[in-house]
Design an enzyme around this catalytic site. Structure first.
Site, PDB file in Angstrom:
ATOM      1  CG  HIS A   9      50.021  39.811  44.289  1.00  0.00           C
ATOM      2  ND1 HIS A   9      50.524  39.503  45.529  1.00  0.00           N
ATOM      3  CD2 HIS A   9      49.129  40.810  44.491  1.00  0.00           C
ATOM      4  CE1 HIS A   9      49.980  40.265  46.445  1.00  0.00           C
ATOM      5  NE2 HIS A   9      49.119  41.074  45.847  1.00  0.00           N
ATOM      6  CD  GLU A  79      43.773  45.182  46.564  1.00  0.00           C
ATOM      7  OE1 GLU A  79      42.697  45.371  45.951  1.00  0.00           O
ATOM      8  OE2 GLU A  79      44.055  44.103  47.111  1.00  0.00           O
TER       9      GLU A  79
END
Length: 197
Positions: A9, A79
Site C-alpha cells: 500500500h 499486517e
C-alpha cells in the site's frame, strides 16, 4: 501460469514515521494516494486474473487508485499483529529491548483482541494465503495480485521461495511499489522488486 504480483500500500503517516501499524486503520497520505495512482500503468501492463486485498482501508484504497477491480478481501493479508508494539517505533522498542528484531524476536503480547503474532504464526498465515494464490492461478489465466502490507508481504515472499518466515528480513519493501514473484525452471524466483513506473 501467471506471476504473483505484490503491491505494498501507499505511504501513511505511521509508515513515514516508522510506527508499527497492523490493526490501526491509518489512511493514506496525499503522497500515498499519488504513489498508488502511479502504479496503475505498471499493474495494468499485466494480464490480471485475480486480486486479493487486506481489509484495511490503506490497502483497499491503494488497489482502487491503482486501477484494480474485482478485489477479494481476505483477512489473511492483514499486517503482522504487532501486539503491544502497535504504534511504536523500532527505536522506542529497543530502548527497553536492546537488539530487538521483529523477524526473529516477535512482539510483546498485546490486548486480548490483538495478542500479537510470532514469526512462525505469520508464516503459517502466509502459507494459507499462498494456497489461495495457487488455487487462483490454477483457476484463472493471468497473474494474481496481492495488495497488502510490508512485513507480511516480506514473510510471504520468504515462504514462496521456500525460506523461513525470519528470512523475510532480507526483502526490504517500500510503500507504493509492485514486486513480482515468478518461476524459472519450475522453481519460484524474485523477478522484480520494489518496482515503480
Amino acid at each position: 501460469m501467471g506471476d504473483l504480483l505484490l503491491v505494498r500500500h501507499g505511504e501513511t503517516e505511521w509508515a513515514l514515521s516508522g510506527r508499527h501499524t497492523s490493526w490501526t486503520d491509518v489512511p493514506l497520505t496525499d503522497n500515498g494516494r499519488e504513489q498508488a495512482r502511479r502504479l496503475a500503468p505498471l499493474v495494468g501492463s499485466y494480464h490480471v486474473g485475480a486480486v486479493f486485498s487486506s481489509p484495511m482501508v490503506r490497502a483497499h484504497e491503494t488497489a482502487k487508485l491503482a486501477g484494480l477491480g474485482n478485489v477479494r478481501v481476505d483477512a489473511d493479508l492483514c499486517e503482522w499483529d504487532y501486539g503491544a508494539y502497535e504504534g511504536v517505533t523500532t527505536v522506542e522498542i529497543q530502548r527497553t529491548r536492546p537488539g530487538w528484531f521483529l523477524f526473529t524476536d516477535g512482539v510483546a503480547p498485546g490486548p486480548a483482541e490483538h495478542p500479537g503474532e510470532s514469526p512462525d504464526e505469520v508464516g503459517a498465515r502466509a502459507d494459507r494465503m499462498l494456497a489461495k494464490v495457487d488455487a487462483a492461478l490454477a483457476e484463472n489465466e493471468g497473474s494474481v495480485v496481492l495488495v497488502a502490507h510490508g512485513h507480511f508481504l516480506r514473510v510471504l515472499t520468504a515462504r514462496r521461495l521456500g525460506l523461513t518466515p525470519a528470512d523475510g528480513a532480507h526483502f526490504l519493501l517500500a510503500t507504493g511499489t509492485v514486486s513480482r514473484l515468478s518461476t524459472e525452471h519450475g522453481r519460484p524466483v524474485v523477478a522484480g522488486w520494489n518496482l515503480r513506473p
